[in-house]
Scaffold this motif. Sequence first.
Motif, PDB file in Angstrom:
ATOM      1  N   LEU A 143      34.662 -31.646  46.636  1.00  0.00           N
ATOM      2  CA  LEU A 143      35.193 -32.545  45.602  1.00  0.00           C
ATOM      3  C   LEU A 143      34.116 -32.914  44.574  1.00  0.00           C
ATOM      4  N   TRP A 144      33.319 -31.938  44.181  1.00  0.00           N
ATOM      5  CA  TRP A 144      32.242 -32.129  43.221  1.00  0.00           C
ATOM      6  C   TRP A 144      32.712 -32.777  41.917  1.00  0.00           C
ATOM      7  N   PRO A 145      33.808 -32.330  41.286  1.00  0.00           N
ATOM      8  CA  PRO A 145      34.240 -32.972  40.034  1.00  0.00           C
ATOM      9  C   PRO A 145      34.568 -34.461  40.207  1.00  0.00           C
ATOM     10  N   VAL A 146      35.142 -34.815  41.336  1.00  0.00           N
ATOM     11  CA  VAL A 146      35.473 -36.222  41.603  1.00  0.00           C
ATOM     12  C   VAL A 146      34.181 -37.022  41.789  1.00  0.00           C
ATOM     13  N   PHE A 147      33.229 -36.439  42.517  1.00  0.00           N
ATOM     14  CA  PHE A 147      31.940 -37.099  42.714  1.00  0.00           C
ATOM     15  C   PHE A 147      31.268 -37.373  41.370  1.00  0.00           C
ATOM     16  N   ARG A 148      31.220 -36.363  40.497  1.00  0.00           N
ATOM     17  CA  ARG A 148      30.577 -36.527  39.188  1.00  0.00           C
ATOM     18  C   ARG A 148      31.210 -37.659  38.398  1.00  0.00           C
ATOM     19  N   LYS A 149      32.533 -37.712  38.414  1.00  0.00           N
ATOM     20  CA  LYS A 149      33.243 -38.757  37.671  1.00  0.00           C
ATOM     21  C   LYS A 149      32.907 -40.143  38.239  1.00  0.00           C
ATOM     22  N   ARG A 150      32.920 -40.265  39.554  1.00  0.00           N
ATOM     23  CA  ARG A 150      32.614 -41.560  40.190  1.00  0.00           C
ATOM     24  C   ARG A 150      31.148 -41.943  39.986  1.00  0.00           C
ATOM     25  N   TYR A 151      30.288 -40.953  40.025  1.00  0.00           N
ATOM     26  CA  TYR A 151      28.859 -41.222  39.846  1.00  0.00           C
ATOM     27  C   TYR A 151      28.576 -41.687  38.414  1.00  0.00           C
ATOM     28  N   LEU A 152      29.189 -41.059  37.435  1.00  0.00           N
ATOM     29  CA  LEU A 152      29.025 -41.490  36.046  1.00  0.00           C
ATOM     30  C   LEU A 152      29.529 -42.919  35.846  1.00  0.00           C
ATOM     31  N   LYS A 153      30.602 -43.247  36.545  1.00  0.00           N
ATOM     32  CA  LYS A 153      31.117 -44.618  36.465  1.00  0.00           C
ATOM     33  C   LYS A 153      30.093 -45.596  37.041  1.00  0.00           C
ATOM     34  N   GLU A 154      29.458 -45.232  38.152  1.00  0.00           N
ATOM     35  CA  GLU A 154      28.422 -46.082  38.748  1.00  0.00           C
ATOM     36  C   GLU A 154      27.222 -46.236  37.806  1.00  0.00           C
ATOM     37  N   LEU A 155      26.896 -45.193  37.066  1.00  0.00           N
ATOM     38  CA  LEU A 155      25.767 -45.269  36.144  1.00  0.00           C
ATOM     39  C   LEU A 155      26.028 -46.248  35.004  1.00  0.00           C
ATOM     40  N   GLY A 156      27.285 -46.579  34.778  1.00  0.00           N
ATOM     41  CA  GLY A 156      27.636 -47.556  33.759  1.00  0.00           C
ATOM     42  C   GLY A 156      27.501 -48.991  34.233  1.00  0.00           C
ATOM     43  N   CYS A 157      27.210 -49.199  35.508  1.00  0.00           N
ATOM     44  CA  CYS A 157      27.068 -50.548  36.063  1.00  0.00           C
ATOM     45  C   CYS A 157      25.710 -51.152  35.667  1.00  0.00           C
ATOM     46  N   PRO A 158      25.637 -52.479  35.606  1.00  0.00           N
ATOM     47  CA  PRO A 158      24.386 -53.140  35.207  1.00  0.00           C
ATOM     48  C   PRO A 158      23.187 -52.805  36.097  1.00  0.00           C
ATOM     49  N   GLU A 159      23.422 -52.534  37.377  1.00  0.00           N
ATOM     50  CA  GLU A 159      22.315 -52.236  38.289  1.00  0.00           C
ATOM     51  C   GLU A 159      21.561 -50.981  37.856  1.00  0.00           C
ATOM     52  N   ALA A 160      22.276 -50.000  37.331  1.00  0.00           N
ATOM     53  CA  ALA A 160      21.659 -48.733  36.937  1.00  0.00           C
ATOM     54  C   ALA A 160      21.150 -48.747  35.504  1.00  0.00           C
ATOM     55  N   GLU A 161      21.574 -49.722  34.724  1.00  0.00           N
ATOM     56  CA  GLU A 161      21.267 -49.723  33.286  1.00  0.00           C
ATOM     57  C   GLU A 161      19.768 -49.688  32.986  1.00  0.00           C
ATOM     58  N   GLU A 162      18.993 -50.506  33.672  1.00  0.00           N
ATOM     59  CA  GLU A 162      17.556 -50.563  33.394  1.00  0.00           C
ATOM     60  C   GLU A 162      16.868 -49.241  33.732  1.00  0.00           C
ATOM     61  N   ASP A 163      17.192 -48.674  34.901  1.00  0.00           N
ATOM     62  CA  ASP A 163      16.573 -47.404  35.281  1.00  0.00           C
ATOM     63  C   ASP A 163      17.031 -46.272  34.370  1.00  0.00           C
ATOM     64  N   LEU A 164      18.276 -46.303  33.934  1.00  0.00           N
ATOM     65  CA  LEU A 164      18.769 -45.279  33.016  1.00  0.00           C
ATOM     66  C   LEU A 164      18.025 -45.381  31.678  1.00  0.00           C
ATOM     67  N   ARG A 165      17.780 -46.585  31.236  1.00  0.00           N
ATOM     68  CA  ARG A 165      17.014 -46.801  30.007  1.00  0.00           C
ATOM     69  C   ARG A 165      15.588 -46.266  30.178  1.00  0.00           C
ATOM     70  N   LYS A 166      14.982 -46.520  31.352  1.00  0.00           N
ATOM     71  CA  LYS A 166      13.634 -46.005  31.622  1.00  0.00           C
ATOM     72  C   LYS A 166      13.620 -44.480  31.581  1.00  0.00           C
ATOM     73  N   LEU A 167      14.651 -43.868  32.164  1.00  0.00           N
ATOM     74  CA  LEU A 167      14.715 -42.409  32.187  1.00  0.00           C
ATOM     75  C   LEU A 167      14.832 -41.833  30.782  1.00  0.00           C
ATOM     76  N   TYR A 168      15.722 -42.390  29.962  1.00  0.00           N
ATOM     77  CA  TYR A 168      15.863 -41.924  28.576  1.00  0.00           C
ATOM     78  C   TYR A 168      14.549 -42.106  27.819  1.00  0.00           C
ATOM     79  N   SER A 169      13.899 -43.219  28.006  1.00  0.00           N
ATOM     80  CA  SER A 169      12.643 -43.500  27.321  1.00  0.00           C
ATOM     81  C   SER A 169      11.565 -42.508  27.742  1.00  0.00           C
ATOM     82  N   LEU A 170      11.458 -42.268  29.030  1.00  0.00           N
ATOM     83  CA  LEU A 170      10.477 -41.322  29.558  1.00  0.00           C
ATOM     84  C   LEU A 170      10.741 -39.920  29.021  1.00  0.00           C
TER      85      LEU A 170
END
Length: 143
Positions: A60-87
């Motif tokens: 169920l890889w496509p379902v996982f990707r969709k759910r994972y992208l949704k999790e990346l939109g949560c506030p907990e991941a926001e700071e680390d995602l910003r760090k990754l883009y910056s890096l």
Amino acid sequence: MPVALKRVYESVSRSDGARVLVDRLWPRGLRKTESVVNVWLRDLAPSNTLRKWFHARPELWPVFRKRYLKELGCPEAEEDLRKLYSLARRRKRVTLLFASKNKERNNAVVLKELLDGMRKPPTGTGPARLRSTRMRDAAVRRR
């Protein structure tokens, strides 16, 4: 900015650039003192619930990707995602490290797609968000 994927257990190469571990748990059998990990962004990893769900249902890889992208939109991941883009913007090369045995279907693949611009970033994150945040901060400082 080239983004590479590599298992954390593979040998270090001069061409790796910044080595970023994107797993929630530290890899088994790897000592922190002996590893070459520049940054560990554990909040970019899928939640334990999603990780265990996908481990039991790899088809169920496509379902996982969709759910994972949704999790990346949560506030907990926001700071680390910003760090990754910056890096990724500052470095010539970034290597995303993961422990999974499956090299084609893991969270690092989804993050690479985000950095390469192949997938739309979660709402409220990404390079455009970084620019607008910087512009807003500059406007506040000018007041």
